[in-house]
Scaffold this motif. Sequence first.
Motif, PDB file in Angstrom:
ATOM      1  N   ILE A   1      59.790  59.422  47.916  1.00 21.70           N
ATOM      2  CA  ILE A   1      60.277  58.067  48.185  1.00 21.70           C
ATOM      3  C   ILE A   1      59.986  57.673  49.631  1.00 21.70           C
ATOM      4  O   ILE A   1      59.639  56.528  49.931  1.00 21.70           O
ATOM      5  CB  ILE A   1      61.785  57.970  47.877  1.00 21.70           C
ATOM      6  N   ALA A   2      60.127  58.630  50.565  1.00 18.09           N
ATOM      7  CA  ALA A   2      59.830  58.349  51.968  1.00 18.09           C
ATOM      8  C   ALA A   2      58.355  58.023  52.182  1.00 18.09           C
ATOM      9  O   ALA A   2      57.993  57.338  53.148  1.00 18.09           O
ATOM     10  CB  ALA A   2      60.223  59.555  52.829  1.00 18.09           C
ATOM     11  N   ARG A   3      57.505  58.493  51.254  1.00 19.26           N
ATOM     12  CA  ARG A   3      56.070  58.214  51.352  1.00 19.26           C
ATOM     13  C   ARG A   3      55.663  56.969  50.541  1.00 19.26           C
ATOM     14  O   ARG A   3      54.476  56.710  50.368  1.00 19.26           O
ATOM     15  CB  ARG A   3      55.264  59.420  50.878  1.00 19.26           C
ATOM     16  N   GLY A   4      56.683  56.261  50.003  1.00 17.36           N
ATOM     17  CA  GLY A   4      56.393  55.016  49.297  1.00 17.36           C
ATOM     18  C   GLY A   4      56.425  55.097  47.791  1.00 17.36           C
ATOM     19  O   GLY A   4      56.120  54.105  47.119  1.00 17.36           O
ATOM     20  N   ALA A   5      56.780  56.245  47.215  1.00 16.00           N
ATOM     21  CA  ALA A   5      56.838  56.367  45.755  1.00 16.00           C
ATOM     22  C   ALA A   5      58.012  55.566  45.202  1.00 16.00           C
ATOM     23  O   ALA A   5      59.047  55.416  45.850  1.00 16.00           O
ATOM     24  CB  ALA A   5      56.964  57.836  45.352  1.00 16.00           C
ATOM     25  N   ASP A   6      57.852  55.054  43.978  1.00 17.79           N
ATOM     26  CA  ASP A   6      58.894  54.246  43.333  1.00 17.79           C
ATOM     27  C   ASP A   6      59.206  54.851  41.971  1.00 17.79           C
ATOM     28  O   ASP A   6      58.361  54.836  41.072  1.00 17.79           O
ATOM     29  CB  ASP A   6      58.413  52.806  43.178  1.00 17.79           C
ATOM     30  N   PHE A   7      60.421  55.385  41.822  1.00 15.88           N
ATOM     31  CA  PHE A   7      60.826  56.019  40.560  1.00 15.88           C
ATOM     32  C   PHE A   7      61.769  55.144  39.735  1.00 15.88           C
ATOM     33  O   PHE A   7      62.179  55.556  38.645  1.00 15.88           O
ATOM     34  CB  PHE A   7      61.532  57.356  40.846  1.00 15.88           C
ATOM     35  N   GLU A   8      62.128  53.976  40.223  1.00 16.91           N
ATOM     36  CA  GLU A   8      63.147  53.163  39.574  1.00 16.91           C
ATOM     37  C   GLU A   8      62.588  51.947  38.847  1.00 16.91           C
ATOM     38  O   GLU A   8      63.024  51.622  37.751  1.00 16.91           O
ATOM     39  CB  GLU A   8      64.187  52.695  40.616  1.00 16.91           C
ATOM     40  N   SER A   9      61.644  51.236  39.450  1.00 12.83           N
ATOM     41  CA  SER A   9      61.164  49.983  38.866  1.00 12.83           C
ATOM     42  C   SER A   9      60.143  50.250  37.763  1.00 12.83           C
ATOM     43  O   SER A   9      59.576  51.330  37.658  1.00 12.83           O
ATOM     44  CB  SER A   9      60.539  49.103  39.955  1.00 12.83           C
ATOM     45  N   GLY A  10      59.921  49.215  36.928  1.00 11.74           N
ATOM     46  CA  GLY A  10      58.943  49.318  35.858  1.00 11.74           C
ATOM     47  C   GLY A  10      59.565  49.727  34.541  1.00 11.74           C
ATOM     48  O   GLY A  10      60.745  50.076  34.465  1.00 11.74           O
ATOM     49  N   ASN A  11      58.751  49.698  33.476  1.00 11.97           N
ATOM     50  CA  ASN A  11      59.238  50.099  32.162  1.00 11.97           C
ATOM     51  C   ASN A  11      59.227  51.616  32.023  1.00 11.97           C
ATOM     52  O   ASN A  11      58.955  52.348  32.980  1.00 11.97           O
ATOM     53  CB  ASN A  11      58.382  49.452  31.060  1.00 11.97           C
ATOM     54  N   LEU A  12      59.516  52.092  30.803  1.00  9.25           N
ATOM     55  CA  LEU A  12      59.639  53.534  30.574  1.00  9.25           C
ATOM     56  C   LEU A  12      58.323  54.263  30.817  1.00  9.25           C
ATOM     57  O   LEU A  12      58.307  55.367  31.362  1.00  9.25           O
ATOM     58  CB  LEU A  12      60.130  53.779  29.141  1.00  9.25           C
ATOM     59  N   ILE A  13      57.207  53.648  30.434  1.00  7.33           N
ATOM     60  CA  ILE A  13      55.900  54.290  30.617  1.00  7.33           C
ATOM     61  C   ILE A  13      55.564  54.418  32.102  1.00  7.33           C
ATOM     62  O   ILE A  13      55.076  55.454  32.567  1.00  7.33           O
ATOM     63  CB  ILE A  13      54.805  53.490  29.874  1.00  7.33           C
ATOM     64  N   LYS A  14      55.830  53.365  32.875  1.00 10.69           N
ATOM     65  CA  LYS A  14      55.559  53.414  34.310  1.00 10.69           C
ATOM     66  C   LYS A  14      56.435  54.460  35.005  1.00 10.69           C
ATOM     67  O   LYS A  14      55.979  55.155  35.920  1.00 10.69           O
ATOM     68  CB  LYS A  14      55.785  52.042  34.922  1.00 10.69           C
ATOM     69  N   LYS A  15      57.694  54.553  34.563  1.00 15.35           N
ATOM     70  CA  LYS A  15      58.580  55.565  35.149  1.00 15.35           C
ATOM     71  C   LYS A  15      58.089  56.969  34.830  1.00 15.35           C
ATOM     72  O   LYS A  15      58.183  57.876  35.666  1.00 15.35           O
ATOM     73  CB  LYS A  15      60.004  55.365  34.632  1.00 15.35           C
ATOM     74  N   ALA A  16      57.576  57.154  33.604  1.00 13.78           N
ATOM     75  CA  ALA A  16      57.050  58.469  33.217  1.00 13.78           C
ATOM     76  C   ALA A  16      55.817  58.824  34.053  1.00 13.78           C
ATOM     77  O   ALA A  16      55.652  59.973  34.490  1.00 13.78           O
ATOM     78  CB  ALA A  16      56.703  58.480  31.733  1.00 13.78           C
ATOM     79  N   LYS A  17      54.936  57.850  34.296  1.00 13.56           N
ATOM     80  CA  LYS A  17      53.752  58.098  35.125  1.00 13.56           C
ATOM     81  C   LYS A  17      54.139  58.400  36.570  1.00 13.56           C
ATOM     82  O   LYS A  17      53.484  59.196  37.250  1.00 13.56           O
ATOM     83  CB  LYS A  17      52.832  56.881  35.072  1.00 13.56           C
ATOM     84  N   ALA A  18      55.214  57.740  37.038  1.00 11.53           N
ATOM     85  CA  ALA A  18      55.659  57.983  38.414  1.00 11.53           C
ATOM     86  C   ALA A  18      56.209  59.386  38.604  1.00 11.53           C
ATOM     87  O   ALA A  18      56.262  59.891  39.735  1.00 11.53           O
ATOM     88  CB  ALA A  18      56.718  56.948  38.803  1.00 11.53           C
ATOM     89  N   MET A  19      56.605  60.045  37.490  1.00  7.58           N
ATOM     90  CA  MET A  19      57.166  61.390  37.588  1.00  7.58           C
ATOM     91  C   MET A  19      56.090  62.467  37.701  1.00  7.58           C
ATOM     92  O   MET A  19      56.392  63.605  38.045  1.00  7.58           O
ATOM     93  CB  MET A  19      58.036  61.677  36.358  1.00  7.58           C
ATOM     94  N   VAL A  20      54.819  62.114  37.405  1.00  7.30           N
ATOM     95  CA  VAL A  20      53.739  63.108  37.445  1.00  7.30           C
ATOM     96  C   VAL A  20      53.574  63.723  38.837  1.00  7.30           C
ATOM     97  O   VAL A  20      53.483  64.953  38.973  1.00  7.30           O
ATOM     98  CB  VAL A  20      52.416  62.479  36.957  1.00  7.30           C
ATOM     99  N   PRO A  21      53.545  62.921  39.931  1.00 13.27           N
ATOM    100  CA  PRO A  21      53.443  63.540  41.269  1.00 13.27           C
ATOM    101  C   PRO A  21      54.643  64.410  41.618  1.00 13.27           C
ATOM    102  O   PRO A  21      54.551  65.235  42.526  1.00 13.27           O
ATOM    103  CB  PRO A  21      53.353  62.324  42.213  1.00 13.27           C
ATOM    104  N   LEU A  22      55.739  64.236  40.892  1.00 12.68           N
ATOM    105  CA  LEU A  22      56.926  65.052  41.144  1.00 12.68           C
ATOM    106  C   LEU A  22      56.847  66.398  40.445  1.00 12.68           C
ATOM    107  O   LEU A  22      57.322  67.409  40.965  1.00 12.68           O
ATOM    108  CB  LEU A  22      58.171  64.279  40.676  1.00 12.68           C
TER     109      LEU A  22
END
Length: 269
Positions: free
Chosen positions: A182-203
């Motif tokens: 999040i400090a590097r600009g990642a967003d885990f909250e906004s978007g639909n379910l698919i976007k949230k799932a894609k955002a979890m890949v770098p995690l």
Amino acid sequence: MLRDITLGQYYQTESVIHRLDPRVKLVGTILYIISLFIFNHVYGYVAAALFLAVLIRLSGVPFRYMIKGMKAIVFLLLLTVTFNLFLTPGEVLVQFWKLTITKEGLRIAVLMAVRLTFLIIGSSLMTLTTTPNNLTDGMEKLMGPLKKVRVPVHEIAMMMSIALRFIPILMEETDKIMKAQIARGADFESGNLIKKAKAMVPLLVPLFISAFRRANDLAMAMEARCYQGGEGRTKMKPLQYRKRDYAAYGVLGCYIVILVVVSQIGMAV
């Protein structure tokens, strides 16, 4: 939300439940979970709720601390309720578009949500009041007769204990990685379910690397200490039943009897 997961954590305090033998708590938890699925009447759920409330009171664990662990299974609860609510055939109550809510579906959805809630709280109560070492010793003692058929009882108990011990560690590691992303600009909250799932890949990538690194360090530490499994090992504090443990078994037996009687009365009404 990750810090709200209480399963696998130990809450340090003095109480009657904390002082019980781990075998009593393991047997009690298993029987309580089984009891949640052997009745379908509201009277049985009332008896199970009262029994669980008494145990929570005796454990000395704050109810707020225990209930916050439910936040982690909200999605599972919603998914279970949704499937039972819309996919159970029966008497139609509400119908809109292609979705139908039936009387039977509503009943099953509510009862399943209550079952899952009681199951998670009951399981958390065992881990919150039992240290991982005692839990390992209790499981090994209970599965002792399986040694006669060459089942690696000690190794199984050790694996389960390590898994429980790793839950809070991995949750804390996940929380740290998420804050760094999040400090590097990642967003885990906004978007639909698919976007949230894609955002979890770098995690997931650094989390898996950290988990494998911790597992490797643990294996090297056990090997450096000449760990050879359960054969010939002794206990510094062997488990012994006391009067309070036999009393707890008696209370557990009374609960089962009361539950059966209450369920029979509920079916007769």
